[in-house]
Design an enzyme around this catalytic site. Structure first.
Site, PDB file in Angstrom:
ATOM      1  N   ARG A  69       0.882  -7.322   9.781  1.00  0.00           N
ATOM      2  CA  ARG A  69       1.762  -7.843  10.818  1.00  0.00           C
ATOM      3  C   ARG A  69       1.076  -7.742  12.175  1.00  0.00           C
ATOM      4  NH1 ARG A  69       5.168  -4.674  11.835  1.00  0.00           N
ATOM      5  NH2 ARG A  69       4.934  -3.051  10.287  1.00  0.00           N
ATOM      6  N   TYR A 197      -0.104 -14.106   6.140  1.00  0.00           N
ATOM      7  CA  TYR A 197       0.146 -12.744   5.647  1.00  0.00           C
ATOM      8  C   TYR A 197       1.650 -12.487   5.490  1.00  0.00           C
ATOM      9  CZ  TYR A 197       1.109  -7.837   5.488  1.00  0.00           C
ATOM     10  OH  TYR A 197       1.641  -6.636   5.115  1.00  0.00           O
ATOM     11  N   LYS A 206      11.112  -9.290   7.460  1.00  0.00           N
ATOM     12  CA  LYS A 206      11.173  -8.631   8.769  1.00  0.00           C
ATOM     13  C   LYS A 206      11.850  -9.521   9.812  1.00  0.00           C
ATOM     14  CE  LYS A 206       8.910  -5.210   7.061  1.00  0.00           C
ATOM     15  NZ  LYS A 206       9.562  -3.920   6.847  1.00  0.00           N
ATOM     16  N   HIS A 226      15.709  -0.591   8.892  1.00  0.00           N
ATOM     17  CA  HIS A 226      14.448  -0.511   8.135  1.00  0.00           C
ATOM     18  C   HIS A 226      14.534   0.691   7.189  1.00  0.00           C
ATOM     19  CE1 HIS A 226       9.734  -0.350   8.454  1.00  0.00           C
ATOM     20  NE2 HIS A 226      10.112  -1.013   7.397  1.00  0.00           N
ATOM     21  N   SER A 248       6.562   1.670   8.618  1.00  0.00           N
ATOM     22  CA  SER A 248       5.804   0.988   7.580  1.00  0.00           C
ATOM     23  C   SER A 248       4.668   1.875   7.070  1.00  0.00           C
ATOM     24  CB  SER A 248       5.222  -0.312   8.133  1.00  0.00           C
ATOM     25  OG  SER A 248       6.270  -1.100   8.646  1.00  0.00           O
ATOM     26  N   CYS A 250       4.899   4.648   5.389  1.00  0.00           N
ATOM     27  CA  CYS A 250       5.184   6.079   5.515  1.00  0.00           C
ATOM     28  C   CYS A 250       6.039   6.613   4.368  1.00  0.00           C
ATOM     29  CB  CYS A 250       5.842   6.367   6.857  1.00  0.00           C
ATOM     30  SG  CYS A 250       4.706   6.160   8.233  1.00  0.00           S
ATOM     31  N   ASP A 277      13.102  -1.145   1.437  1.00  0.00           N
ATOM     32  CA  ASP A 277      12.602  -1.477   2.778  1.00  0.00           C
ATOM     33  C   ASP A 277      13.703  -1.803   3.789  1.00  0.00           C
ATOM     34  OD1 ASP A 277      10.273  -1.859   4.445  1.00  0.00           O
ATOM     35  OD2 ASP A 277      10.623  -4.013   4.366  1.00  0.00           O
ATOM     36  N   ARG A 371      -1.169  -5.512  -0.909  1.00  0.00           N
ATOM     37  CA  ARG A 371       0.243  -5.421  -1.312  1.00  0.00           C
ATOM     38  C   ARG A 371       0.472  -6.000  -2.694  1.00  0.00           C
ATOM     39  NH1 ARG A 371       4.156  -3.135   2.513  1.00  0.00           N
ATOM     40  NH2 ARG A 371       2.881  -2.669   4.320  1.00  0.00           N
TER      41      ARG A 371
END
Ligand code: GDP
Ligand code: PGA
Ligand code: MN
Ligand code: MN
Length: 588
Positions: A69, A197, A206, A226, A248, A250, A277, A371
């Site tokens: 991102r 991406y 998002k 989030h 993100s 974590c 998420d 990912r």
């Protein structure tokens, strides 16, 4: 295809602007999706993997300059700059539209425009919302088809309503200088150009489910966060749900799917995944806070995922999954990433598609932000409530981040308002999920810094308002930190499945079944109340990572004060008061 006038009018506008050769309406049927997979393989956009070992799985590589991102190129285009607030980039909407339409104009020439109708949330749920994304990327269509509920059913539910979100994605030349991810909260409009991406182009995620939805939530009295959502089943078969906000990369996906340590599973404890998420949460008829996961799949970090750390995530990627920017093993046409196992392939291509030998190469084979996009239904521990239209009731909200020091393993806030304070002061080391430096501590309130679609001062206020609405039925609020380091830079707490030991304490606190020690920052467990059975971990070390160091926290308070200055008049008085009380407790 729909007869919705507002949709058809916008699609006509998009056709005129983008000038595609062809328009394909995505109905979500397997035949259509399979034809698109085949087409993407024929152009090299996708690589078909070993269909015996990984049925329905594909590999995609993004451009080398397009792997995460781009927070510095993400904009909230509210009419007033103040409404974007001090933590977002802002552009004046009319200027932004002009700039973006100029970039996108004619860019679908010679290409196909795909129209994707999708629902965030179970189709027809009163908590769900509908969007349309147009894109010139098959990769986007196939990912959206995993991450969201796509197709004709969605259009039927929408009917003639004008209540839907517009999303324009155009790959253009993937020019990083002309890359923009822009949101127009007042117009329900998202425009993303010059990227391929996931986080920048799967507009349901998002862009819609967090940035636009957080703004809608403020206007309509609900919350878009989030957060992962998980259910904890005890040996009596009762399930309690918690949601948790970590920045993100974590640990959300890992916590959402964790397998409890053996001692617990033997006794009948289980964890059920609802989401990994994003959570949309609203007060239910019973007065409690109810949450749905608006997504339909997992867009998970590959590196570090293995049979030990996250077997459920790994299992989820064994079929119908799209891998992005991982290693391709040329011997058996499968994939690999750092931390999968100790046998990196020798005859392989790295994430850039270059020859790579895992035994001799000094460079990483997979991108740190590589990912997998996997259907949620693949997950062995997916919750029976995954499709529940009214969601699940939340008992606890957990905040957390990556902090080498300062923040204890777990603590509980004194009450809701103190919990909002705890969320607002979250700080975490940056990760590869966004471009920019990695490992720098930054404030990331509620893990929403990159995702709040309006003024974060107003967002804090909304949290206090929700506390009032929920009253004594509000979830209890906690903070965790799995990432404390020792002097040699090793993680002290084993983490992963053993995080269940902390979840158990959290649930016991919610049920009023366990005592705690009061500290300046909140309630911490008595070390003997965290179950260490079956774990080679000393209670003294546990005491160390539960301790609250008032000197470090005094420095922290200075940092918070500095951070709060950003918000000027928009800082709710409650937060200023909370900070003052913290300082007072620390000075005692
Ligand atoms: P998300 O992006 O928030 O969903 O985070 P993930 O669950 O994908 O994890 C991101 C990275 O953190 C991965 O490399 C994980 O292996 C690592 N991680 C997740 N949970 C833990 C934990 O409890 N302890 C440690 N040390 N690392 C973790
Ligand atoms: P993450 O999701 O939180 O799982 O990393 C993607 C992101 O936030 O970019
Ligand atoms: Mn995320
Ligand atoms: Mn994740």
């Amino acid at each position: 295809m729909t007869t919705n006038k507002s949709v058809l009018a916008w699609i006509d506008e998009m056709k005129a602007l983008l000038t595609p050769d062809k328009v394909v309406w995505i109905d979500g049927s397997e035949a259509q999706i399979e034809a698109l997979r085949a087409e993407a393989c024929s152009t090299g956009e996708l690589i078909k993997l070993n269909q015996e070992k990984l049925p329905g799985c594909y590999l995609h590589r993004t451009k080398v300059n397009d792997v995460a991102r781009v927070e510095d190129r993400t904009f909230i285009c509210s009419r007033k700059e103040e409404d974007a607030g001090p933590t977002n980039n802002w552009k004046e909407p009319q200027e932004a539209y002009k700039m973006l339409f100029d970039i996108a104009r004619g860019s679908y020439k010679g290409r196909t425009m795909y129209v994707i109708p999708y629902s965030m949330g179970p189709v027809g749920s009163p908590l769900a919302k509908i969007g349309y994304e147009v894109t010139d990327s098959i990769y986007v269509v196939l990912n959206m088809n995993i991450m969201t509920r796509v197709g004709a059913e969605v259009e039927k539910v929408l009917g003639d309503s004008e209540d839907w979100i517009k999303g324009l994605h155009a790959k253009c030349d993937i020019d990083p200088e002309k890359r923009y991810i822009c949101h127009f909260p007042e117009d329900n409009y998202i425009i993303s150009v010059n990227s391929g991406y996931g986080g920048n182009v799967l507009l349901g995620k998002k862009c819609f489910a967090l940035r636009i939805a957080s703004y809608l939530g403020k206007c309509e009295g609900w919350m878009a966060e989030h957060m992962l959502i998980l259910g904890i089943e005890n040996p009596q078969g009762e399930v309690k749900y918690v949601s948790a906000a970590f920045p993100s990369a974590c640990g959300k996906t890992n916590l959402a799917m964790l397998i409890p340590p053996e001692g617990y599973t033997k006794n009948g404890y289980k964890v059920w995944t609802v989401g990994d998420d994003i959570a949309w949460m609203r007060k239910g008829e019973d007065g409690r806070l109810w949450a749905i996961n608006p997504e339909y799949g997992f867009f998970g970090v590959a590196p570090g995922t293995n049979v030990k750390s996250n077997p459920n995530a790994l299992q989820s990627t064994k079929k119908d999954t799209i891998f992005t920017n991982v290693v391709l093993n040329l011997d058996d046409n499968t994939v690999w990433w750092e931390g999968l196992d100790k046998n990196p392939p020798e005859n392989a291509l790295n994430w850039k598609g270059e020859p790579w030998n895992g035994k001799t190469s000094t460079e990483k084979g997979a991108h740190p932000n590589s990912r997998f996009t996997a259907p949620a239904k693949n997950c062995p521990c997916i919750s029976s409530e995954f499709d529940a239209v009214s969601g699940v009731p939340i008992s606890a909200i957990i905040f957390g981040g990556r902090r080498a020091q300062t923040t204890p393993l777990v603590y509980q806030s004194r009450d809701w308002d103190n919990g909002v304070f705890v969320g607002s002061i979250m700080a975490s080391e940056t990760t590869a999920a966004a471009t920019g430096a990695v490992g720098v501590v930054r404030r990331d309130p509620m893990a929403m810094l990159p995702f709040c679609g309006y003024n974060m001062g107003d967002y804090f206020k909304h949290w206090f308002e929700m506390g009032e609405v929920l009253g004594d039925k509000a979830p209890k609020i906690f903070n965790v930190n799995w990432f404390r380091l020792d002097e040699d830079g090793n993680f002290i707490w084993p983490g992963f499945g053993d995080n269940f030991r902390v979840l158990e304490w959290i649930i016991k606190r919610c049920e009023g079944k366990v005592d705690a020690d009061e500290t300046a920052i909140g309630y911490v467990p008595k070390a003997e109340d965290i179950n260490l059975e079956g774990l080679d971990f000393s209670i003294d070390t546990l005491r160390d990572i539960l301790a609250v160091d008032n000197d470090l926290w005094s420095k922290e308070a200075e940092g918070i004060e500095e951070f709060y200055k950003k918000f000027g008049d928009k800082l709710p008085k409650e937060l200023a008061d909370q900070l003052a009380s913290l300082k007072e407790r620390l000075s005692k």
